[in-house]
Structure formats: C-alpha cells, structure tokens
Design an enzyme around this catalytic site. Sequence first.
Site, PDB file in Angstrom:
ATOM      1  CG  ASP A 129     -35.300 -30.627 -17.457  1.00 62.04           C
ATOM      2  OD1 ASP A 129     -36.079 -30.039 -16.690  1.00 62.04           O
ATOM      3  OD2 ASP A 129     -34.831 -31.762 -17.240  1.00 62.04           O
ATOM      4  CE  LYS A 165     -21.680 -25.497 -26.373  1.00 54.26           C
ATOM      5  NZ  LYS A 165     -21.120 -24.266 -25.770  1.00 54.26           N
ATOM      6  CG  ASP A 199     -36.251 -26.575 -13.306  1.00 50.99           C
ATOM      7  OD1 ASP A 199     -37.409 -26.399 -13.752  1.00 50.99           O
ATOM      8  OD2 ASP A 199     -35.912 -27.589 -12.668  1.00 50.99           O
ATOM      9  CE1 TYR A 221     -32.714 -34.754 -20.458  1.00 53.99           C
ATOM     10  CE2 TYR A 221     -34.918 -33.979 -19.941  1.00 53.99           C
ATOM     11  CZ  TYR A 221     -33.545 -33.864 -19.812  1.00 53.99           C
ATOM     12  OH  TYR A 221     -33.014 -32.892 -19.028  1.00 53.99           O
ATOM     13  CG  ASP A 257     -22.162 -21.748 -23.593  1.00 52.83           C
ATOM     14  OD1 ASP A 257     -23.024 -21.557 -24.480  1.00 52.83           O
ATOM     15  OD2 ASP A 257     -20.940 -21.731 -23.832  1.00 52.83           O
TER      16      ASP A 257
END
Lengths: 574, 488
Positions: free
Chosen positions: A448, A392, A452, A345, A424
């Site tokens: 993020d 990852k 959520d 980001y 994942d």
Amino acid sequence: MTTAFKNCTSRFVPLNIENVDTDQIIPARFLKATTKDGFGKNLFRDWRYNNDDELNAREDFILNNKEYSGEILVAAKNFGCGSSREHAAWSIVDYGFRVVVSSFFADIFKSNALNNGLLPVQVSDAFLQKIFALPNGNTLTINLAAQTITIDATGEHESFDINHYKKTCLLNGYNDIDYLRSMKKEIEKFEAAKEGAVSTTKQKQFSIAVIMGDGIGPEVTRQSIKALDAIGEKFGHHFHYTYALMGADAIDKTGSPIPDETLEICVESDAILFGAIGHPKYDNDPTATVRPEQGLLKLRKELGLFANIRPVTTFPSLLHLSPLKNNRLTGVDFVVYRELTGGIYFGEKKVNSDYTEASDLCSYNKNEITRIAHLAFKAAAKRKNHLTLVDKANVLETSRLWRKVVQEIAETYPEVKVDYLFVDNAAMQIIVNPAQFDVVLTENMFGDIISDEASVISGSLGMLPSASVGTHTALFEPIHGSYPQAAGKDIANPVGSLLSTAMLLDHLKLFKEAALLRQAVAFTLDAKIVTKDIDPINYYFTSTVGDMVSEYIYGRLPGEMNHGNIELRKSTLI
Amino acid sequence: MSESKNKATSQTPLPTSRGGGLSLFTKIWNNHVVQTITDGPSVIYIDKHFIHEVTSPQAFAGLDKRGEKVFRPQHTVATADHNVPTINQHLPIKDQLSKLQVEQLVTNCANHSIELYGLGHAYQGIVHVIGPELGITQPGMTIVCGDSHTSTHGAFGAIAFGIGTSEVEMVFASQCILQSKPKLMRITIDGVLNEGVLSKDIILYIISKISSGGATGYAVEFAGSAIRALSMEARMTICNMSIEMGARCGLIAPDEKTFAYIKGRVFAPQGGVFEKAVAAWRLLYSDDDTVFDEEIVFNAADITPMITYGTNPGMGIGINQKIPTAAQVSSSDQTGLEKSLAYMGLQQGEQLMGKKIDYVFIGSCTNSRIEDLRLVASFVKGKKKADDVEVWIVPGSKQVEQQAIEEGIATIFEEAGFQLRQPGCSACLGMNEDKIPAGKYCVSTSNRNFEGRQGAGARTLLASPLTAAAAAIAGRITDVREMIISKN
C-alpha cells in the site's frame, strides 16, 4: 491419413493367454521414447527372453517359435487390459501384425489399436477355441467391409462388430484427428455457448463489466470505452459492455454500495473496467454506516482478487513533472505486485474496554503467498528476469514466511534473479535509484505504502493504471480516486483509465491490441494532447484526449498534427 | 428404518424432486456433446487435459509436423511424474532417456504455452494427486490424460478417463475427443466398514468379485452409505482402480465433503464464483428413477482387509483366506491361475498370512496422498520395521512431501526405518530406478500386480496402506486388525 485397411488373409500366431495386459505387451521401461518407432523389437519382451537377454530367448514362447508367423495375432480373452499406453498398439503394429483376434478387448487398447490401423476383431469364445484348435499353417481371412472372419480351410465364419464410423475411417484411411480438426467451427460455437463468451475464427467476443462509479469515474471510463470500440473495429473483436452500479452512485439509486446484480455481472464477465468511487458526503460523515468504499472491498472479496498490480513507468515528454531529478528517471520501468487480501488489514482487531490499548494481527499462510508469488515470478520471466521481495524479515515472522516461500518458488524460476530488501530500505531505494527495479513483490500494507510512493515518480497520479487479479474475473482501474471537485468538467486525465484498459487487453491475451492502445496514448502525450493536470496552460479536455486516442487506433490521424485544429474540441479531424 | 417407512407410507412427494431419469454420468456427458455422429461416436468437449512426459511427446510431434499449436493451452496442465527419480531430484536425471523425455516436456510446454509443474516445482507430483490437490479437478468436468488411472478424478463427480497418445494429440488439436457413450453400472456399498478396513480394501474386494474385466465397456458410479462416509482421498482410491475392473471411468456424486475439499484450493473458484459453482454442482447426482444397465450391491460389513495373490488385480482374497484351488475357480480361469501362481511362487490353497516379504511400497496415484501417509504414520509411530524388509514411502506430490515434513510424519517414518523418498510414480511401474528385484515379494499400495510391473520378475501383493504398514513392521503378511486390537 493412415493406411487404409480392407482385407487380410494370413496365417496367425496363437497366444493362448488370458488377460494379456499392456505391461506384458510392452514393459514400462521401454516407454522412454519420444517417437512412435521401433517398439516391435520389445513386444512381449519379458515373455520372449530370459533375464532380459536377447541371446537367451525362451523357446516355449510362441513368438520365438519360427514355425509360427503371420499378420494376425490371436489371443485369449481380455486382451490389452491395464495401462492406456498406446505404445502397446505401436509395438504390435511395428512387429508386423495388422489384426488382433480375441474374445474380449479392453476399452482403451481397442481405441488405441483402431487409431493405428490395427484391427481388433472380437469373436465368440467358441469361435476363438476353434481357431486355437487349428493346426499350424492354417489361414484366416478378415473382410472389414463384410465384417466377417473366416477360417479359410473350413469356411467356418463369424461376423464381428465394429462401429460404423470407425469402419468407414479404417476402410478409407481416415483419421479421427482430421475429422476433429474439421470441426473447429462447431467446437468454437460449443465453447461460446458453454462459456457465454464466443470466440470464432473471425470475431472474438468479450463481455466487459463496466463500473463507472462516482466523480470523474464516468468521464474517464467513457474514453476507455471509445478506445475499446476502436480496437474492436480495427481487429474484428466484439466487446460487449454490461454497465453495473457501485459506490455512492449505487447507494443513491439502490441503497447498497454494491447491489447483488453488480456482483453477478462481474462474476459472469471476462473482465471488469472500473472508474472510481467515493463521495465527500460520506468522507465527511464518520457516522455513515453505508459507505461507497464498502462496495469495492466486497467486490474484491467476492472475486477473490488477491493481487494488485501497478506498473510504474515514465513518459519522456513528462519527465519535468516528476518530483525526482530527471537523471534518476532513465530506464524506470517496474511493476509492484501487492498482496491484497491478507496481512494486517484483514487480521483480528482488538481494543480494550476503555480504549487505551489496541492491536491488529498480521497473519499470512503459505497458500496466500504462493499464489501471488507465482504471478510475480511469471511477470518477471516475461520482463527483465528480476524480482525484488520487499519485507521486514529481520523483525517480522510473517516476513520470514514470505522469504521462505519465495525462496522455494524461486527454484522453479531459475532464470529469474531474486533479491530481498527490507521495506525501509526499499522506500529509500525507490527515490534514490528507481531504475534498479523490475518486479517488486510485497505484502499488503508494505505494498500500500510502496505503491503510492512509486506512483508519484511519473509525475501525475492521473497517469497510472492498475489491475487486481484473482482466480476469476480481474478488475482494471486507474489508481486515482473519484476527484469529485473535477466531476463533470471534462478536465480529468483519462490516461490512467486508458492504460488500465491496455492491461485489460493483455489480460484477455490481446497483446497486439494492448500494444496499439499504449502506442496511441504515447502518441497523444508526445503530441502534447494532454489534460490540465499535465499542462495547466495548453490543455485539452478529457474527451478530446479520448477522441485522439481512438482516432489514432482507427489510423485516421495525419502524420502532422495541427494544434489549432484540435484545440478546445474545434478539431476538424474528428 | 423409521425414515424409509415414513417415506413409504407418505403420500406426499419428496420435497425436492430428483426425477428425470438421468444418471450423474449422463448429465455430465450431455453437457459436453459437441456433436453426435450418426451410427458413431460423439464429439466430446474436454474441460481439463493433464499431460506428463511419457505419453505426450509423440502427440506434440504430430502437432509440430503440421505446424499446429495446441488449440486451448489454458485447459492443459503438465507435470513430470512417470519416469522421474525419487531421490536427489535437485540433481540432473541420470538416466539419459528419462532426462530426454522430461526435457522434451519442458520444451513442448514452452512452445505451446502450457502450464508445467516440472521437476523441482512446488506443485510437481503424480498427475492424479496434484489435479485434486490444486483444485483443478472439479465436479461436472470432463477430464482426460494419457494415463489409465485418470479415473481417479471421478471421485469429484467428473467424467475422467485415460486415453492413448493419438487421442492426446486430438485433444491438443481440438480440445475434443471422439467417444461412444458407455453403458452404465452402479455399484452400491451400504453399511459400515469394519475397523482396519480402508477404501483400498473396498475396491480390491469389488474387483475380486467382478473380475479384472468385469466392468469393461461401463462407466461405473459408486454409491451407497459406505461410499458417502468416505473422505475425498478415500473416494479417489476407489475411482482410481475402476480401470482395474475394465471400467471406462468411475465416478461418485459430489456432496458437501467434495465442496469442502475443493474450497480454498489454489485453482478452485473463489468467493462468489465458488458459491455459484457449488449451486451448479449440487445438481450432479443420479436421479432417483435412473435405470442403470447393471446394478450390483455389496455389504460393507462383509469386507475384510484384502490382499492379492496373483497377477491381475481381480485375484484378491481376504487377508485370512486361502489362495483358491483350481477346483474352486471356473474352468476358463484355471490356466490363468496356474500361470499366475507359478510366476508368484505360490501354491493353490496356500495361506498368505504369515508369509515372509521383502519390500513394502507405499505410494502411487492410488495411495500416496497426505491422508494415506498420516494413517500409516499414526499406525507405525513408535514401531520399527522388520530388519530384512525394505520400506519405501513415496509421497504423491511436493505438497504432500512438504506436509509430511511439517507435520512430523517424516520423523516418524525415519524412526521406524522407513525411507521417505521424493514424489513420482516410482515403483508402481518401475519406469525409474525404483524396481523390485526378481523373485522378491513386495506388499504394495499401488494398483497393478501384473507380471514384471514393479521390475522384471518382481512379485507384487496389492494391499491397503495399513496392511502394507503392518507387513513392514512384522516382516510378514499380517492382519492389521490384530495389531490394532493388540495395541488397544
């Protein structure tokens, strides 16, 4: 209290060596002790014995000469230089000396001596030479009250300096530590003046920056203020609120999404209580250059808020609202630590000139990972000792760095079990078996998404709190947005804000207070005093839920609730 | 020259007034006085308290005896450094007494909610290395620790000094200490340093001039263009050894270098808070009209690489000079000289250059920071140590160790035959197994050459990291400048 010192008349041991350092007085290898006793036998150890052998005493060393004895040690100038080890004073006292005479003392030794009732007497070079010239058997008299040292045989004397306060302490056996302990109130006042945050023995004061923001922000935040006031009254704390502007509200009033004054207030406060920001007039206008969200990003940056913390719990009375099957919800209680200031980001963003290609750089450095990892490990150590790093690492270099750093840090928290999940898989596990998690640590973008995803487990976005922590003022906010459609209707769920306030109390180390607030929230949920999002039929207003939470904290609620009485703000209890 | 002339002739005052007569020390001191006892010391508030395993157990015991908790645990930081082994730190400590001390520190910190960077922790290291490295040490603070080299932190413009264990207990109990305000001394070093001369040489030079007790009772501010030109690491080396001339503390006014060093460190203020802090730190300097109780000025150009020959840090000479004779020292120092030289196995008037040595120790809170290791590595790259010399490099912290590995410095040391060990105080005071055998000569970058300091009978020659590295390569005491020049 220590033993008082008044006078001393005694023979003396002359140690005519200059610059006697504390390594000679007590060699470092004898400092491996955890008590103050028994150092006397190793006083001047390496000068007393050959090859560190107690059976092989050095005859030429004065302490081994049986002709010399007494309670007074006389040494040449600059006695006690070098290390700060108080063991030097302990060894001299333990050996049996009460006074050390020299023409010059090192600073730290002098104060260590005085703290152990050992009197350092500083005399002139000339007087010291007179003492050294005396035949063995002579005595010296030290009179502390008169501050004099006298050679008894000749009557020759000299006065010595001693700080009046220290003299009083020694004469009466007073301790510095007792004095300082008696000063606590003054010290707390000093701290308050220095930090701007008072904490006296009775009342703790905290300065809270309150940013209500836009939409439903103000109405939910008001419920938290009521709860804080109740906590303050119950526990004798004072919460001082400074209200600051941000978001659309701030743009309307000042033209800026975050005026400088807001930043200043936040920096100077102990914590920030935040409502929500955002307004449709900006969301629907892609050309707007000034946007409410810029305020929050700037605040995060200025305060260095690098960690976002989101607890995920379920409430027994609300299980039916969860999208998951209820049998998967037993024991769900975890917290997500999301890195907030690094990663993709914030990396370099590129597009080519005809906008057919774009890239975002994901980068992390060790420092960024280390600081949040420590927070997460510490949290795990206080919870269920289990930390899951979500990454990852099979694909991404940054993920491999995260793993490496976390593995290193893990060694310092041996009690915390660490496992690693690819993002994942983690996304699936949160749905399949959410009860397996305790602390989830992850980077910015994964966090993020994962946080959520996790937030819907409890059944309502309106229920969940969060904290953003940096090295300075931390920020506490519900995870929900400004929900403009509901603004002003008194129907928004204040629980997210109330539980954020509980996190704020934890952050201020007011653990009992935080626990009571959580208990109050749980009580209202169990009593079905809930807002429209939770129960669309039998619902209560935002302010009613807030009132009930405060009343619970004040301890004014009866055991049995009469719903008829409290419905639609007709309560007779409040 | 032109600038000072302009000032002298100009009738207009300086743009920013630096008047007010307050020294750097006094400004910080005044900010921390809780109470002044008439005719006695002041109660001084302490911002940061560092503790370690050796001088804290008895202080904790004092608290426990009264059933008291540490008053402000959040202002206290702990690490294990003095007695820890510097090899195999992942294994249990073999020495049972050391092990007990380290375990007690762990228990005590847990009982009193104190942050501990213990053995194995990524932040562990010598207390005076990790404080600055982690950004805990900041300008304007009062800092204490039960260790005399706490003066190190003064390099950031802080009042930092060593205390005894009773005082450690006082700070635990009240976050305060009783102190009388010391006298003020300023030592100014102007000019440019010669090649091969490091800040270690500056401080050894100063102590050789004013003696090991010459600053007793004083707080010493180091100033002048030569000090300003030094890096933060180099400034720490100077302040670190203030205690070796007896000073209560040493300090240097913070400047842009200080702020740049602190910025971004783990515990440093971040973002807007940092900018705010810097604004306050900029006011920390001695006003132009400050009157010091004592002022001493040296010329940087006069300083050469230094080495000590005796048994206190004041007994130092330029590397090319001869050990003084009894005739050259004052009469009161003659017995001391004879006793020292007898211990060191050296003669009056002897030349130290070319003397064979046995050990080289590069480490300690004086010279174990990453900059020291980089400097040594750049010098020894491609060289090998002399066969009969043992060389120990002991990094100041886990972070320094890690950096040394990542930057390839560790490989350079390995190729040179230097042993890179794990962090701790090590052979500076020989509390752990790292001791120099009796009679052996050790060129050491540490701070004390007292009798038996590095091991019973060990003979210590204090020097800079470069001079130590040169000795390691040559196997003899060498003027590092010749090796640098021959390389060029």
